[in-house]
Design a protein around this motif. Structure first.
Motif, PDB file in Angstrom:
ATOM      1  N   UNK A   1      65.712  50.980  56.602  1.00 26.64           N
ATOM      2  CA  UNK A   1      65.931  50.841  55.152  1.00 26.64           C
ATOM      3  C   UNK A   1      67.376  51.111  54.751  1.00 26.64           C
ATOM      4  N   UNK A   2      67.972  52.205  55.274  1.00 27.44           N
ATOM      5  CA  UNK A   2      69.310  52.633  54.817  1.00 27.44           C
ATOM      6  C   UNK A   2      70.412  52.412  55.855  1.00 27.44           C
ATOM      7  N   UNK A   3      70.032  52.346  57.131  1.00 26.95           N
ATOM      8  CA  UNK A   3      71.036  52.164  58.181  1.00 26.95           C
ATOM      9  C   UNK A   3      71.516  53.457  58.799  1.00 26.95           C
ATOM     10  N   UNK A   4      70.898  54.608  58.432  1.00 26.08           N
ATOM     11  CA  UNK A   4      71.282  55.894  59.035  1.00 26.08           C
ATOM     12  C   UNK A   4      70.870  55.910  60.504  1.00 26.08           C
ATOM     13  N   UNK A   5      71.818  56.263  61.376  1.00 24.20           N
ATOM     14  CA  UNK A   5      71.554  56.234  62.820  1.00 24.20           C
ATOM     15  C   UNK A   5      70.645  57.410  63.191  1.00 24.20           C
ATOM     16  N   UNK A   6      69.503  57.155  63.848  1.00 19.10           N
ATOM     17  CA  UNK A   6      68.591  58.257  64.233  1.00 19.10           C
ATOM     18  C   UNK A   6      69.106  59.020  65.446  1.00 19.10           C
ATOM     19  N   UNK A   7      68.534  60.167  65.688  1.00 15.41           N
ATOM     20  CA  UNK A   7      68.910  60.973  66.855  1.00 15.41           C
ATOM     21  C   UNK A   7      68.429  60.306  68.136  1.00 15.41           C
ATOM     22  N   UNK A   8      69.087  60.662  69.233  1.00 13.57           N
ATOM     23  CA  UNK A   8      68.680  60.107  70.534  1.00 13.57           C
ATOM     24  C   UNK A   8      67.387  60.775  71.001  1.00 13.57           C
ATOM     25  N   UNK A   9      66.595  60.010  71.730  1.00 15.80           N
ATOM     26  CA  UNK A   9      65.302  60.505  72.212  1.00 15.80           C
ATOM     27  C   UNK A   9      65.475  61.682  73.168  1.00 15.80           C
ATOM     28  N   UNK A  10      66.537  61.671  73.984  1.00 10.85           N
ATOM     29  CA  UNK A  10      66.768  62.741  74.975  1.00 10.85           C
ATOM     30  C   UNK A  10      66.965  64.081  74.269  1.00 10.85           C
ATOM     31  N   UNK A  11      67.778  64.062  73.205  1.00 11.64           N
ATOM     32  CA  UNK A  11      68.054  65.308  72.480  1.00 11.64           C
ATOM     33  C   UNK A  11      66.788  65.856  71.801  1.00 11.64           C
ATOM     34  N   UNK A  12      66.038  64.948  71.215  1.00  9.04           N
ATOM     35  CA  UNK A  12      64.802  65.369  70.525  1.00  9.04           C
ATOM     36  C   UNK A  12      63.815  65.967  71.524  1.00  9.04           C
ATOM     37  N   UNK A  13      63.673  65.324  72.681  1.00  4.79           N
ATOM     38  CA  UNK A  13      62.711  65.803  73.681  1.00  4.79           C
ATOM     39  C   UNK A  13      63.128  67.141  74.283  1.00  4.79           C
ATOM     40  N   UNK A  14      64.449  67.358  74.412  1.00 10.48           N
ATOM     41  CA  UNK A  14      64.941  68.654  74.916  1.00 10.48           C
ATOM     42  C   UNK A  14      64.539  69.773  73.961  1.00 10.48           C
ATOM     43  N   UNK A  15      64.728  69.510  72.671  1.00  8.98           N
ATOM     44  CA  UNK A  15      64.345  70.511  71.664  1.00  8.98           C
ATOM     45  C   UNK A  15      62.838  70.756  71.691  1.00  8.98           C
ATOM     46  N   UNK A  16      62.080  69.654  71.840  1.00  7.50           N
ATOM     47  CA  UNK A  16      60.620  69.756  71.858  1.00  7.50           C
ATOM     48  C   UNK A  16      60.141  70.551  73.067  1.00  7.50           C
ATOM     49  N   UNK A  17      60.750  70.310  74.228  1.00  8.10           N
ATOM     50  CA  UNK A  17      60.366  71.023  75.459  1.00  8.10           C
ATOM     51  C   UNK A  17      60.632  72.512  75.312  1.00  8.10           C
ATOM     52  N   UNK A  18      61.792  72.845  74.736  1.00  8.47           N
ATOM     53  CA  UNK A  18      62.153  74.246  74.540  1.00  8.47           C
ATOM     54  C   UNK A  18      61.151  74.936  73.601  1.00  8.47           C
ATOM     55  N   UNK A  19      60.839  74.242  72.499  1.00  5.40           N
ATOM     56  CA  UNK A  19      59.893  74.808  71.534  1.00  5.40           C
ATOM     57  C   UNK A  19      58.496  74.923  72.135  1.00  5.40           C
ATOM     58  N   UNK A  20      58.105  73.910  72.916  1.00  9.86           N
ATOM     59  CA  UNK A  20      56.773  73.918  73.529  1.00  9.86           C
ATOM     60  C   UNK A  20      56.628  75.060  74.529  1.00  9.86           C
ATOM     61  N   UNK A  21      57.685  75.350  75.297  1.00 12.18           N
ATOM     62  CA  UNK A  21      57.635  76.476  76.254  1.00 12.18           C
ATOM     63  C   UNK A  21      57.475  77.812  75.522  1.00 12.18           C
ATOM     64  N   UNK A  22      58.171  77.929  74.379  1.00 12.72           N
ATOM     65  CA  UNK A  22      58.047  79.159  73.579  1.00 12.72           C
ATOM     66  C   UNK A  22      56.622  79.314  73.040  1.00 12.72           C
ATOM     67  N   UNK A  23      56.081  78.203  72.540  1.00 17.29           N
ATOM     68  CA  UNK A  23      54.711  78.228  71.999  1.00 17.29           C
ATOM     69  C   UNK A  23      53.705  78.557  73.102  1.00 17.29           C
ATOM     70  N   UNK A  24      53.895  77.954  74.283  1.00 17.91           N
ATOM     71  CA  UNK A  24      52.990  78.208  75.415  1.00 17.91           C
ATOM     72  C   UNK A  24      53.052  79.671  75.845  1.00 17.91           C
ATOM     73  N   UNK A  25      54.294  80.229  75.853  1.00 20.99           N
ATOM     74  CA  UNK A  25      54.445  81.641  76.213  1.00 20.99           C
ATOM     75  C   UNK A  25      53.745  82.541  75.199  1.00 20.99           C
TER      76      UNK A  25
END
Length: 574
Positions: free
Chosen positions: A410-434
């Motif tokens: 719609x606006x042309x704003x460049x989204x974040x890369x999938x690698x960066x998002x998944x790194x953050x998700x993995x880190x958060x998921x490990x914390x939640x699992x712990x």
């Protein structure tokens, strides 16, 4: 000379059979096929070399699991090492029915393995006549062993986590769709039926469940008054609409209705209302099951659409195996094959069209966003299927990515890369699992403490019971002692009673007469004595009487001694 031994795996145990005249049997394979059916002929070809029975059902299950996976179990290894000549001049050949276990045995023992040809026919004969070839094994016992092992093997194969069962989701979404259809059909029936009496209500209240509740509340429209306005407002949640219903009831064109018809309409509307309430409960149940089984898919695309995808695929595992292109058009198979047949345009989306993302996208971007969404759905379903700890962290991150992609179109704003998002998700998921693991450990500790306390209470209770038993034994001993003393007293009293019984009836009568006369005389003398005696004499007499009665109370005597005392007393009084 080649020595062929055939390994046969049965529910009762491992058996090793020696095959006689292998070369001749191999040459005459058609005749072998015929002789397999005859036990006498088959027995002349095959002889039992060794048999290893399983010790328990658990051992049998472990061995059969190892064989099905192509692994040589320790029991099988020991059995073959003991009974098969692995080294020597004679070349040993082992025949097995399964090529997978055959390869594992060849690697383990470095012997030649045969799986085809005559081995298959001999195995067929062994399967048919096994209980006859092994001594002490009956056909009934063999069939029972097979049945028990078959059940346990099947149960072990379909073992799953009870909280992550996708079958319940499939059934729930199917029932939800059916309920939607049924509630709509029944609501239309209520509208048509009650519309004869109050046709204006259909125009005022378009919602089906609300209409059914109003049908229950209103009943006969002629009975509506200002007092029922509050109840109407509670159902309709709008004062103006409640007022409109009241005014419409006063000037309605509907026909009059009999009480029996009204009762039937109210009953039917009550059923529809209860079905609508159950549908809401079922939807809540589906939401909770999706949060347990597929939390990431539910967070990404919604509980209902995610459940429909799982149901259409057959299971969460099947959905995880699908590529993104298949997930994109899942549910639009008819349109796809029609397009392929007519060489038209293929469909851009299937079940995922019900997601809010595709509805929010512009017409030119619907195909692009559906492809992107299908890609993320595939990732989410694979994470849900193969992750040990169910968390919705990845689903939330994937949803953010889809939102960013929509804003990019719609606006042309460049989204974040999938690698960066998944790194953050993995880190958060490990914390939640712990954190979840820590909570589970805490719960486990509490459970163990509770069990320990219960055990202590049980031991204390047992000790108290033992003490109680000891007290009971003491009481029993005391009772026995008292009983013995009573027996002694009775034994002492028995001779006196016997002496009394020796007297004749005539003597007894005379004795009774004499006692009665003496008693009468004593009474007369007592009265005269009381009249003649002075107060001082009376006091002395009372003292002597109390002194005489006191020892009599202290020492219990036999009935015979008491009679003698009475006689003496009477004589003294006289």
């Amino acid at each position: 000379m080649v020595l062929l031994h055939v390994l046969f795996e049965h529910a009762a145990g491992y058996a090793l059979f020696a095959v006689k005249e292998v070369e001749e049997i191999g040459m005459l394979l058609p005749q072998v096929e015929e002789s397999v059916l005859n036990l006498g002929k088959f027995n002349s070809m095959v002889s039992l070399a060794a048999f290893f029975p399983f010790k328990s059902a658990q051992t049998a299950l472990e061995n059969i699991n190892a064989i099905s996976e192509g692994v040589v179990h320790a029991d099988l290894k020991l059995f073959l090492e003991t009974n098969l000549s692995l080294s020597g001049k004679k070349k040993a050949v082992l025949g097995v029915s399964d090529a997978k276990i055959g390869a594992a045995l060849q690697e383990e023992f470095s012997i030649s393995i045969q799986t085809s040809g005559v081995v298959a026919e001999i195995t067929r004969g062994l399967r048919m006549h096994f209980h006859s070839l092994v001594k002490g094994l009956t056909g009934l016992a063999a069939s029972k062993a097979q049945l028990g092992l078959g059940h346990s093997y099947s149960r072990a194969k379909v073992k799953f986590n009870v909280n992550r069962v996708d079958n319940m989701i499939i059934q729930s979404i199917a029932l939800l769709d059916q309920l939607d259809k049924d509630i709509n059909t029944f609501s239309m029936r209520v509208r048509e039926w009650y519309g004869y009496h109050f046709p204006e209500l259909i125009r005022i209240v378009p919602d089906n469940s609300m209409y059914c509740r109003l049908t229950q509340l209103i009943g006969n429209r002629k009975e509506l008054s200002e007092e029922s306005l509050e109840g109407l407002e509670e159902v309709v949640m709008d004062g103006a609409k409640a007022q409109a219903i009241l005014e419409a009831s006063r000037s309605s064109m509907g026909m009059d209705i009999s009480p029996i018809d009204l009762i039937n309409i109210e009953r039917f509307s009550n059923r529809v209302v209860s079905l609508a309430a159950y549908r809401l409960e079922l939807q809540e149940y589906l939401r909770s099951k999706m949060s347990q089984v597929a939390p990431n898919l539910a967070a990404l695309i919604g509980e209902v659409v995610g459940a429909r995808l799982i149901s259409h695929a057959g299971s969460l595992t099947n959905l995880a195996k699908y590529p993104a292109s298949t997930v994109q058009i899942l549910g639009a198979e008819k349109a796809l094959f029609r397009a392929l047949k007519t060489r038209g345009n293929t469909p851009k989306y299937g079940l995922i069209f019900h997601s809010t993302f595709i509805g929010r996208a512009a017409a030119k971007n619907k195909g692009r966003i559906s492809r992107y969404l299908a890609n993320k759905c595939t990732i989410a379903s694979r994470i849900d299927c193969f992750s040990e700890v169910p968390t919705s962290v990845f689903g939330d991150r994937l949803r953010e990515q889809v939102e960013e992609r929509l804003s990019f179109y719609e606006t042309g704003d460049v989204p974040r890369k999938n690698v960066d998002v998944m790194k953050e998700a993995v880190k958060e998921a490990t914390d939640v699992a712990a954190e979840m693991k820590r909570k589970l450990d805490k719960k486990e500790k509490k459970r163990k403490k509770r069990e320990k306390k219960l055990q202590e209470l049980d031991t204390n209770g047992e000790a108290e019971v033992e003490n109680g038993d000891a007290d009971a034994t003491v009481v029993k001993k005391k009772k026995k002692k008292q009983a013995a003393e009573e027996m002694e007293v009775e034994a002492e009293e028995a001779p006196a009673a016997e002496n009394g019984a020796e007297e004749t009836p005539a003597k007894k009568k005379k004795k009774r007469k004499g006692e009665a006369e003496e008693a009468g005389e004593a009474a007369v003398t007592d009265n005269t004595a009381e009249d003649t005696e002075t107060p001082s004499k009376k006091k002395k007499k009372r003292k002597t009487e109390t002194e005489e009665t006191a020892p009599a109370e202290e020492i219990p005597e036999t009935p015979v001694s008491e009679k003698k005392k009475k006689k003496k007393k009477k004589e003294a009084d006289e």
